[in-house]
Design a protein around this motif. Structure first.
Motif, mmCIF file in Angstrom:
data_model
loop_
_atom_site.group_PDB
_atom_site.id
_atom_site.type_symbol
_atom_site.label_atom_id
_atom_site.label_comp_id
_atom_site.label_asym_id
_atom_site.label_seq_id
_atom_site.Cartn_x
_atom_site.Cartn_y
_atom_site.Cartn_z
ATOM 1 N N LEU A 28 0.835 -1.188 0.000
ATOM 2 C CA LEU A 28 0.000 0.000 0.000
ATOM 3 C C LEU A 28 0.880 1.252 0.000
ATOM 4 N N PRO A 29 0.357 2.401 -0.435
ATOM 5 C CA PRO A 29 1.145 3.642 -0.419
ATOM 6 C C PRO A 29 1.684 3.940 0.978
ATOM 7 N N PHE A 30 2.949 4.340 1.058
ATOM 8 C CA PHE A 30 3.573 4.651 2.344
ATOM 9 C C PHE A 30 3.088 6.003 2.850
ATOM 10 N N LYS A 31 2.767 6.066 4.109
ATOM 11 C CA LYS A 31 2.448 7.336 4.767
ATOM 12 C C LYS A 31 3.770 7.987 5.164
ATOM 13 N N THR A 32 3.851 9.295 5.010
ATOM 14 C CA THR A 32 5.153 9.963 5.113
ATOM 15 C C THR A 32 5.431 10.613 6.465
ATOM 16 N N THR A 33 4.457 10.672 7.357
ATOM 17 C CA THR A 33 4.594 11.469 8.583
ATOM 18 C C THR A 33 5.816 11.094 9.402
ATOM 19 N N LEU A 34 6.009 9.810 9.675
ATOM 20 C CA LEU A 34 7.105 9.407 10.543
ATOM 21 C C LEU A 34 8.480 9.631 9.923
ATOM 22 N N PHE A 35 8.540 9.754 8.609
ATOM 23 C CA PHE A 35 9.822 10.004 7.956
ATOM 24 C C PHE A 35 10.387 11.372 8.328
ATOM 25 N N GLU A 36 9.513 12.287 8.733
ATOM 26 C CA GLU A 36 9.957 13.645 9.074
ATOM 27 C C GLU A 36 10.958 13.647 10.217
ATOM 28 N N ALA A 37 10.817 12.711 11.154
ATOM 29 C CA ALA A 37 11.708 12.675 12.314
ATOM 30 C C ALA A 37 13.169 12.473 11.915
ATOM 31 N N PHE A 38 13.422 11.811 10.810
ATOM 32 C CA PHE A 38 14.798 11.539 10.404
ATOM 33 C C PHE A 38 15.513 12.773 9.874
ATOM 34 N N PHE A 39 14.755 13.851 9.634
ATOM 35 C CA PHE A 39 15.361 15.073 9.104
ATOM 36 C C PHE A 39 15.709 16.066 10.210
ATOM 37 N N ALA A 40 15.597 15.666 11.464
ATOM 38 C CA ALA A 40 16.006 16.523 12.581
ATOM 39 C C ALA A 40 17.503 16.822 12.472
ATOM 40 N N LYS A 41 17.910 17.975 12.967
ATOM 41 C CA LYS A 41 19.303 18.421 12.819
ATOM 42 C C LYS A 41 20.304 17.417 13.378
ATOM 43 N N ARG A 42 19.941 16.792 14.498
ATOM 44 C CA ARG A 42 20.872 15.854 15.128
ATOM 45 C C ARG A 42 20.984 14.535 14.374
ATOM 46 N N LEU A 43 20.052 14.282 13.436
ATOM 47 C CA LEU A 43 19.984 12.974 12.816
ATOM 48 C C LEU A 43 20.289 12.959 11.329
ATOM 49 N N ARG A 44 19.876 13.990 10.625
ATOM 50 C CA ARG A 44 19.850 13.911 9.159
ATOM 51 C C ARG A 44 21.180 13.483 8.546
ATOM 52 N N ASP A 45 22.269 14.012 9.016
ATOM 53 C CA ASP A 45 23.561 13.741 8.385
ATOM 54 C C ASP A 45 24.201 12.433 8.836
ATOM 55 N N ARG A 46 23.551 11.704 9.728
ATOM 56 C CA ARG A 46 24.182 10.490 10.243
ATOM 57 C C ARG A 46 23.315 9.245 10.054
ATOM 58 N N LEU A 47 22.092 9.404 9.548
ATOM 59 C CA LEU A 47 21.173 8.268 9.493
ATOM 60 C C LEU A 47 20.943 7.735 8.087
ATOM 61 N N HIS A 48 20.579 6.453 8.053
ATOM 62 C CA HIS A 48 20.097 5.815 6.833
ATOM 63 C C HIS A 48 18.774 5.128 7.148
ATOM 64 N N VAL A 49 17.966 4.959 6.119
ATOM 65 C CA VAL A 49 16.729 4.202 6.230
ATOM 66 C C VAL A 49 16.849 3.005 5.286
ATOM 67 N N GLN A 50 16.657 1.804 5.822
ATOM 68 C CA GLN A 50 16.797 0.605 4.998
ATOM 69 C C GLN A 50 15.440 -0.047 4.759
ATOM 70 N N PRO A 51 15.001 -0.135 3.513
ATOM 71 C CA PRO A 51 13.731 -0.813 3.193
ATOM 72 C C PRO A 51 13.882 -2.325 3.321
#
Length: 294
Positions: free
Chosen positions: A194-217
């Motif tokens: 089903l289409p992915f809901k995007t809300t929770l993805f926003e948390a990964f763009f926080a300043k403390r996280l964005r440059d150090r995180l990956h998301v693995q499908p």
């Protein structure tokens, strides 16, 4: 009864989740009649599973106290116990696992398609991770207790609490936890994404996280035992947890599940949460199509 209308992880109870949260696909498979042979098979498979839970989860709770006191959010011991329980659970449920690809070792989160309550056993059996669930799950008898014991991150679907939830995500990810959530928001029969809901993805763009995180499908693909309905492991619509569990325990033969880890996606390289969610969805959907299920 627990019904198959989860948003995130686990079943829902009647009246908690709005209708829009539930995927109403085709009619559920016809249930196998439970005769003497089926009940004997249920006992043979189910009793070892119950015994494992009764032994390991009280032990997990006892270990969690000193673990938290010594290491705080870092948990170097209890995730291994959870992994053991889930591996035993898969064996008891007659489900063999195969894994393709490798789970990332870098900080970040996993996202997967959601087929069944079995996903919790399948994913935890192969990799130590922490699930993200809606807050209502914490109050459900049995399921809520197990979810809390395994370190599930509970969230509320409330914009007023978005900042606090983002902070919680940040703290857990920075502590080295790898989180898992189901962006579809509901479980299905396992034959589509089903289409992915995007809300929770926003948390990964926080300043403390964005440059150090990956998301693995991750793609989860089930194959039913010989002679069973191809949707045997799916859990959707108004299905109840109890009958679903009994049907899986009662069905002769073994089923199969493939867990495919796709290439991790760099959060820093994604322009926004929608683009990140879309890339993850395409990877998961492609994995299911490769298995001929979508």
């Amino acid at each position: 009864m627990w019904r198959a209308c989860p948003r995130g992880i686990g079943p829902s109870t009647k009246g908690i989740a709005p209708v829009a949260d539930t995927w109403h696909g085709p009619p559920e498979p016809a249930r196998r009649a439970l005769g003497l042979a089926e009940w004997l098979r249920i006992l043979r498979r189910g009793l070892p599973l119950v015994a494992t839970l009764l032994i390991c989860f009280p032990l997990l709770l006892l270990l969690r106290l000193p673990e938290r006191w010594i290491w705080g959010l870092k948990r170097p011991v209890t995730p291994y116990l959870t992994q053991l329980v889930c591996r035993v659970g898969c064996r008891c449920l007659g489900l063999t696992r195969a894994v393709t690809g490798k789970p990332m070792k870098t900080p970040g989160a996993f996202v997967a398609n959601h087929v069944s309550w079995l996903d919790i056993f399948v994913l935890n059996a192969g990799k130590r991770m922490y699930f993200v669930a809606k807050s209502e799950v914490a109050g459900w008898g049995g399921i809520g207790w197990l979810a809390r014991a395994t370190g599930t991150v509970f969230i509320r679907r409330n914009r007023a609490e978005a900042a606090a939830q983002t902070k919680l995500f940040e703290d857990r990810l920075i502590a080295g936890h790898q989180l898992l959530f189901f962006p579809e928001g509901t479980s299905t029969d396992g034959h589509q994404v089903l289409p992915f809901k995007t809300t929770l993805f926003e948390a990964f763009f926080a300043k403390r996280l964005r440059d150090r995180l990956h998301v693995q499908p991750i793609t989860i693909s089930y194959t039913a035992p010989a002679g069973a309905d191809p949707r045997h492991y799916g859990w959707w619509g108004d299905m109840d947890f109890g009958p679903s569990l009994l049907q899986i325990l009662a069905t002769p033969g073994k089923g199969h599940v493939r867990v495919a880890y796709h290439a991790p996606l760099s959060v820093a390289e994604a322009p926004n949460r929608k683009a990140l969610a879309r890339a993850a969805e395409e990877a998961v959907r492609g994995g299911l199509q490769a298995d001929g299920a979508a």
